[in-house]
Design a protein around this motif. Structure first.
Motif, PDB file in Angstrom:
ATOM      1  N   GLU A  52      11.622  20.017  57.597  1.00  0.00           N
ATOM      2  CA  GLU A  52      11.364  18.651  57.181  1.00  0.00           C
ATOM      3  C   GLU A  52      11.607  17.745  58.375  1.00  0.00           C
ATOM      4  O   GLU A  52      12.667  17.798  58.995  1.00  0.00           O
ATOM      5  CB  GLU A  52      12.286  18.249  56.029  1.00  0.00           C
ATOM      6  CG  GLU A  52      12.071  19.076  54.782  1.00  0.00           C
ATOM      7  CD  GLU A  52      13.004  18.652  53.670  1.00  0.00           C
ATOM      8  OE1 GLU A  52      13.336  17.458  53.621  1.00  0.00           O
ATOM      9  OE2 GLU A  52      13.378  19.509  52.875  1.00  0.00           O
ATOM     10  N   ALA A  54      12.791  14.758  60.171  1.00  0.00           N
ATOM     11  CA  ALA A  54      13.813  13.797  59.778  1.00  0.00           C
ATOM     12  C   ALA A  54      13.499  12.399  60.282  1.00  0.00           C
ATOM     13  O   ALA A  54      13.677  11.427  59.574  1.00  0.00           O
ATOM     14  CB  ALA A  54      15.171  14.251  60.310  1.00  0.00           C
ATOM     15  N   GLY A  55      13.046  12.286  61.533  1.00  0.00           N
ATOM     16  CA  GLY A  55      12.827  10.963  62.087  1.00  0.00           C
ATOM     17  C   GLY A  55      14.143  10.203  62.131  1.00  0.00           C
ATOM     18  O   GLY A  55      15.161  10.711  62.571  1.00  0.00           O
ATOM     19  N   ASP A  56      14.121   8.949  61.650  1.00  0.00           N
ATOM     20  CA  ASP A  56      15.317   8.116  61.659  1.00  0.00           C
ATOM     21  C   ASP A  56      16.117   8.247  60.382  1.00  0.00           C
ATOM     22  O   ASP A  56      17.188   7.656  60.263  1.00  0.00           O
ATOM     23  CB  ASP A  56      14.921   6.651  61.872  1.00  0.00           C
ATOM     24  CG  ASP A  56      14.363   6.426  63.271  1.00  0.00           C
ATOM     25  OD1 ASP A  56      14.731   7.200  64.174  1.00  0.00           O
ATOM     26  OD2 ASP A  56      13.572   5.491  63.446  1.00  0.00           O
ATOM     27  N   ASN A  57      15.611   8.961  59.403  1.00  0.00           N
ATOM     28  CA  ASN A  57      16.318   9.092  58.133  1.00  0.00           C
ATOM     29  C   ASN A  57      16.989  10.455  58.039  1.00  0.00           C
ATOM     30  O   ASN A  57      16.386  11.476  58.352  1.00  0.00           O
ATOM     31  CB  ASN A  57      15.333   8.940  56.955  1.00  0.00           C
ATOM     32  CG  ASN A  57      14.711   7.561  56.925  1.00  0.00           C
ATOM     33  OD1 ASN A  57      15.385   6.566  57.140  1.00  0.00           O
ATOM     34  ND2 ASN A  57      13.409   7.512  56.681  1.00  0.00           N
ATOM     35  N   PRO A  58      18.258  10.481  57.611  1.00  0.00           N
ATOM     36  CA  PRO A  58      18.931  11.776  57.452  1.00  0.00           C
ATOM     37  C   PRO A  58      18.226  12.628  56.404  1.00  0.00           C
ATOM     38  O   PRO A  58      17.838  12.130  55.341  1.00  0.00           O
ATOM     39  CB  PRO A  58      20.342  11.394  56.993  1.00  0.00           C
ATOM     40  CG  PRO A  58      20.509   9.958  57.377  1.00  0.00           C
ATOM     41  CD  PRO A  58      19.139   9.356  57.299  1.00  0.00           C
ATOM     42  N   THR A  59      18.042  13.901  56.720  1.00  0.00           N
ATOM     43  CA  THR A  59      17.468  14.838  55.767  1.00  0.00           C
ATOM     44  C   THR A  59      18.360  16.072  55.716  1.00  0.00           C
ATOM     45  O   THR A  59      19.156  16.316  56.633  1.00  0.00           O
ATOM     46  CB  THR A  59      16.029  15.250  56.166  1.00  0.00           C
ATOM     47  OG1 THR A  59      16.064  15.814  57.470  1.00  0.00           O
ATOM     48  CG2 THR A  59      15.088  14.061  56.145  1.00  0.00           C
ATOM     49  N   HIS A 162      25.185  14.134  53.453  1.00  0.00           N
ATOM     50  CA  HIS A 162      24.033  13.237  53.325  1.00  0.00           C
ATOM     51  C   HIS A 162      22.923  13.572  54.309  1.00  0.00           C
ATOM     52  O   HIS A 162      22.006  12.779  54.511  1.00  0.00           O
ATOM     53  CB  HIS A 162      24.483  11.786  53.495  1.00  0.00           C
ATOM     54  CG  HIS A 162      25.527  11.373  52.502  1.00  0.00           C
ATOM     55  ND1 HIS A 162      25.247  11.235  51.158  1.00  0.00           N
ATOM     56  CD2 HIS A 162      26.851  11.132  52.644  1.00  0.00           C
ATOM     57  CE1 HIS A 162      26.350  10.893  50.517  1.00  0.00           C
ATOM     58  NE2 HIS A 162      27.341  10.825  51.385  1.00  0.00           N
ATOM     59  N   THR A 165      19.892  13.093  60.924  1.00  0.00           N
ATOM     60  CA  THR A 165      18.632  12.861  61.622  1.00  0.00           C
ATOM     61  C   THR A 165      18.473  13.960  62.679  1.00  0.00           C
ATOM     62  O   THR A 165      19.418  14.695  62.981  1.00  0.00           O
ATOM     63  CB  THR A 165      18.624  11.485  62.308  1.00  0.00           C
ATOM     64  OG1 THR A 165      19.624  11.479  63.339  1.00  0.00           O
ATOM     65  CG2 THR A 165      18.904  10.369  61.319  1.00  0.00           C
ATOM     66  N   ASP A 166      17.297  14.036  63.259  1.00  0.00           N
ATOM     67  CA  ASP A 166      17.077  15.021  64.321  1.00  0.00           C
ATOM     68  C   ASP A 166      18.006  14.767  65.504  1.00  0.00           C
ATOM     69  O   ASP A 166      18.536  15.701  66.106  1.00  0.00           O
ATOM     70  CB  ASP A 166      15.618  14.985  64.787  1.00  0.00           C
ATOM     71  CG  ASP A 166      14.669  15.594  63.768  1.00  0.00           C
ATOM     72  OD1 ASP A 166      15.143  16.354  62.897  1.00  0.00           O
ATOM     73  OD2 ASP A 166      13.465  15.306  63.839  1.00  0.00           O
ATOM     74  N   GLN A 168      21.004  13.259  65.436  1.00  0.00           N
ATOM     75  CA  GLN A 168      22.366  13.643  65.061  1.00  0.00           C
ATOM     76  C   GLN A 168      22.544  15.154  65.091  1.00  0.00           C
ATOM     77  O   GLN A 168      23.543  15.669  65.593  1.00  0.00           O
ATOM     78  CB  GLN A 168      22.701  13.101  63.666  1.00  0.00           C
ATOM     79  CG  GLN A 168      22.845  11.595  63.616  1.00  0.00           C
ATOM     80  CD  GLN A 168      22.881  11.064  62.183  1.00  0.00           C
ATOM     81  OE1 GLN A 168      22.363  11.699  61.258  1.00  0.00           O
ATOM     82  NE2 GLN A 168      23.470   9.902  62.006  1.00  0.00           N
TER      83      GLN A 168
END
Length: 199
Positions: A52, A54-59, A162, A165-166, A168
């Motif tokens: 998935e 991630a971009g700027d959103n944690p996944t 939670h 991001t990529d 992190q």
């Protein structure tokens, strides 16, 4: 239209009317490097789960995201018989585990490339305790195998309930690898390889 006889049906509704050709089917060309890479990526996605973005959103974490990070950074990695993802970093073996009910705990675990005799267990424990007292990462400890040999281990674990991001995830993986390597470098200085020096 459904009740019309066959000759009065439009051409797109006529059943069994396919163009035929006596020419042989064209040969499929050899796949390009990009196509081969895509094929490998699909195979990894099937084995490890989909990646998935991630971009700027944690996944959520997944083995596929870790494998993708390894590939992006040109690191060699493997999947062992237990399905665990591992690789070599500066000649040391590291594994990347996901623990927890939702695989939310990332653990980067390294193992020093040499064994220590059981007679040195106490002094190596002292080395680990001093390291742990002075530094946050990695946690250093030993494991005594059934054969009496001592393995020294580094570990960096992070709870990512939670997701991440990529960027992190990349920082955490580099942290586990680089700090583990620093600890193993310190062990190399304390216990130089006798075969690595001139007699």
């Amino acid at each position: 239209m459904a009740g019309l006889p066959e000759p009065h049906r439009p051409w797109w509704r006529r059943a069994g009317r396919r163009a035929t050709s006596s020419s042989p089917a064209p040969q499929r060309p050899e796949p390009s490097d990009d196509e081969l890479q895509d094929s490998v990526a699909r195979l990894l996605a099937r084995e490890l789960g989909a990646v998935e973005v991630a971009g700027d959103n944690p996944t959520p974490l997944s083995p596929a995201r870790i494998a993708a990070w390894m590939a992006q950074n040109d690191f060699s990695y493997f999947i062992d018989n237990d399905g665990d993802l591992g690789g070599l970093w500066r000649g040391r073996l590291f594994y990347f585990f996901l623990f927890g009910e939702q695989s939310e705990i990332l653990q980067v675990r390294g193992q020093w490339h040499r064994e220590i005799a059981i007679e040195r267990l106490e002094e190596v424990l002292d080395v680990c305790n001093e390291w742990n007292a002075d530094r946050i990462w990695p946690k250093a400890y030993v494991r005594v195998r059934d054969n009496g040999r001592v393995h020294v281990v580094s570990e960096v674990a992070t709870d990512l309930e939670h997701g991440a991001t990529d960027e992190q995830l990349s920082q955490l993986l580099f942290c586990g690898l680089s700090t583990g390597s620093m600890f193993f470098d310190a062990l190399d200085e304390l216990y130089p390889d006798p075969a690595g020096t001139a007699p």
